[in-house]
Design a protein around this motif. Structure first.
Motif, PDB file in Angstrom:
ATOM      1  N   HIS A 140       0.961  -1.319   0.037  1.00  0.00           N
ATOM      2  CA  HIS A 140       0.192  -0.160  -0.013  1.00  0.00           C
ATOM      3  C   HIS A 140       0.755   1.216   0.007  1.00  0.00           C
ATOM      4  O   HIS A 140       2.178   1.321   0.215  1.00  0.00           O
ATOM      5  CB  HIS A 140      -0.938   0.065   1.121  1.00  0.00           C
ATOM      6  CG  HIS A 140      -2.094  -0.827   1.222  1.00  0.00           C
ATOM      7  ND1 HIS A 140      -2.035  -2.337   0.745  1.00  0.00           N
ATOM      8  CD2 HIS A 140      -3.180  -0.523   1.464  1.00  0.00           C
ATOM      9  CE1 HIS A 140      -3.190  -2.913   1.040  1.00  0.00           C
ATOM     10  NE2 HIS A 140      -4.046  -1.955   1.231  1.00  0.00           N
ATOM     11  N   HIS A 143       0.769   7.177   2.136  1.00  0.00           N
ATOM     12  CA  HIS A 143       0.077   8.378   2.223  1.00  0.00           C
ATOM     13  C   HIS A 143      -1.454   8.131   2.348  1.00  0.00           C
ATOM     14  O   HIS A 143      -2.361   9.174   2.425  1.00  0.00           O
ATOM     15  CB  HIS A 143       0.611   9.611   1.443  1.00  0.00           C
ATOM     16  CG  HIS A 143       0.255   9.333   0.010  1.00  0.00           C
ATOM     17  ND1 HIS A 143       1.045   8.474  -0.756  1.00  0.00           N
ATOM     18  CD2 HIS A 143      -0.772   9.621  -0.805  1.00  0.00           C
ATOM     19  CE1 HIS A 143       0.564   8.563  -2.005  1.00  0.00           C
ATOM     20  NE2 HIS A 143      -0.504   9.257  -2.030  1.00  0.00           N
ATOM     21  N   LEU A 144      -1.951   7.067   1.688  1.00  0.00           N
ATOM     22  CA  LEU A 144      -3.329   6.783   1.619  1.00  0.00           C
ATOM     23  C   LEU A 144      -3.832   5.841   2.886  1.00  0.00           C
ATOM     24  O   LEU A 144      -5.185   5.768   2.872  1.00  0.00           O
ATOM     25  CB  LEU A 144      -3.796   5.853   0.331  1.00  0.00           C
ATOM     26  CG  LEU A 144      -3.277   6.559  -0.882  1.00  0.00           C
ATOM     27  CD1 LEU A 144      -3.541   5.793  -2.190  1.00  0.00           C
ATOM     28  CD2 LEU A 144      -4.073   7.848  -0.846  1.00  0.00           C
TER      29      LEU A 144
END
Ligand code: ADP
Length: 274
Positions: A140, A143-144
């Protein structure tokens, strides 16, 4: 000054202001942090907590006195690489610590800079993902992720460097209650099962009930140093406006009414169980 510990010896830290009037953030503090301890550092805003954190790995130097990490003084530039490898730091805002586009790369970043062999890097990434509960977030984008997950990625990156001492400066202040609980539970595992020395800094007493030792700072001095139970059940702590964790408010009331609560009770769940 040898040995597996961090020592502050008569440390004063004075910041110079543009007007030339110095602010003494810490005054003549002497402390020993032994390897394997789980220490909470509590204090109001401005009491010197962040200054203490930054002194511990040589980010800043004392104005007077000395800080030794495993016998190495932080005032010698030649010691700093070794000291920063021993003392990992986790800060309030994980965004300031995350630089890579993918979680796995983030954890690998510091390890590659150390020039470690690839199998060792892989081994440490697996371990850090595992202890931080991030195995399913490996690919992943940091920052998300949520604030709590980002803090776990920052923690995994620090842990992959295998620090002996982990200093956390207000790490929960941007977390929701569940992420906060997860982080605190993880620290407990790291300390008790992996032997990492934890120095957890917070202005929130509830964050620190799992600590074995609590250091209370007030106006740059050590105001109290004892077990959380001794500190939170003392009269002195009431002089500060820090509040007491709910579990110690209850223990205080139970003991005032003649009941004795065993000293290993540290949470409401354990108190209810008892
Ligand atoms: P805490 O983390 O407990 O809030 P700090 O260590 O950040 O406390 O600050 C202690 C004192 O030092 C405060 O009075 C603060 O204003 C001052 N201080 C902290 N950092 C600096 C700095 N870089 N320059 C000048 N004063 C500072």
């Amino acid at each position: 000054m040898l040995g597996a510990r961090i020592e502050l010896v008569n440390v004063t830290k004075q910041y110079e202001t543009p007007l030339g009037d110095g602010v003494a953030a810490l005054r003549n503090v002497s402390l020993t942090i032994r390897k394997g301890e789980y220490i909470g550092v509590l204090g109001m805003n401005g009491s010197g907590k962040s200054t203490l954190a930054r002194l511990l790995n040589g980010l800043i130097k004392p104005t007077e006195g000395k800080v030794y990490v495993n016998g190495l003084s932080t005032d010698k530039p030649a010691n700093l690489t070794e000291i920063r490898r021993s003392v990992g730091m986790l800060f309030q805002n994980p965004d300031n610590q995350l630089v890579c586009p993918v979680v796995e790369e983030e954890i690998a970043f510091g390890l590659e800079n150390l020039g470690l062999p690839l199998p060792e890097i892989r081994r440490r990434i697996e371990w850090a993902l595992y202890v931080c509960g991030l195995e399913d977030k490996r690919y992943h984008a940091p920052h998300l992720l949520s604030g709590g997950q980002k803090q776990m990625v920052a923690l995994a990156s620090v842990l992959a460097m295998l620090p002996e001492y982990l200093v956390l400066d207000e790490p929960t202040s941007m977390l929701d209650p569940i992420s906060r609980r997860n982080l605190i539970a993880q620290l407990q595992v790291l300390n008790k099962e992996e032997g990492v020395t934890v120095i957890f800094i917070s202005h929130n007493p509830e964050d620190l009930i799992q600590a074995d030792r609590l250091i209370v700072l007030e106006q740059g001095s050590v105001y109290m140093d004892g077990t959380p139970r001794d500190v939170f059940l003392s009269e002195e702590i009431r002089n500060l406006e820090l509040g007491r964790p709910a579990v110690y408010q209850l223990i205080g009331e139970l003991e005032a009414s003649g009941l004795t609560v065993p000293s290993n009770v540290k949470s409401i769940d354990e108190l209810v169980g008892y």
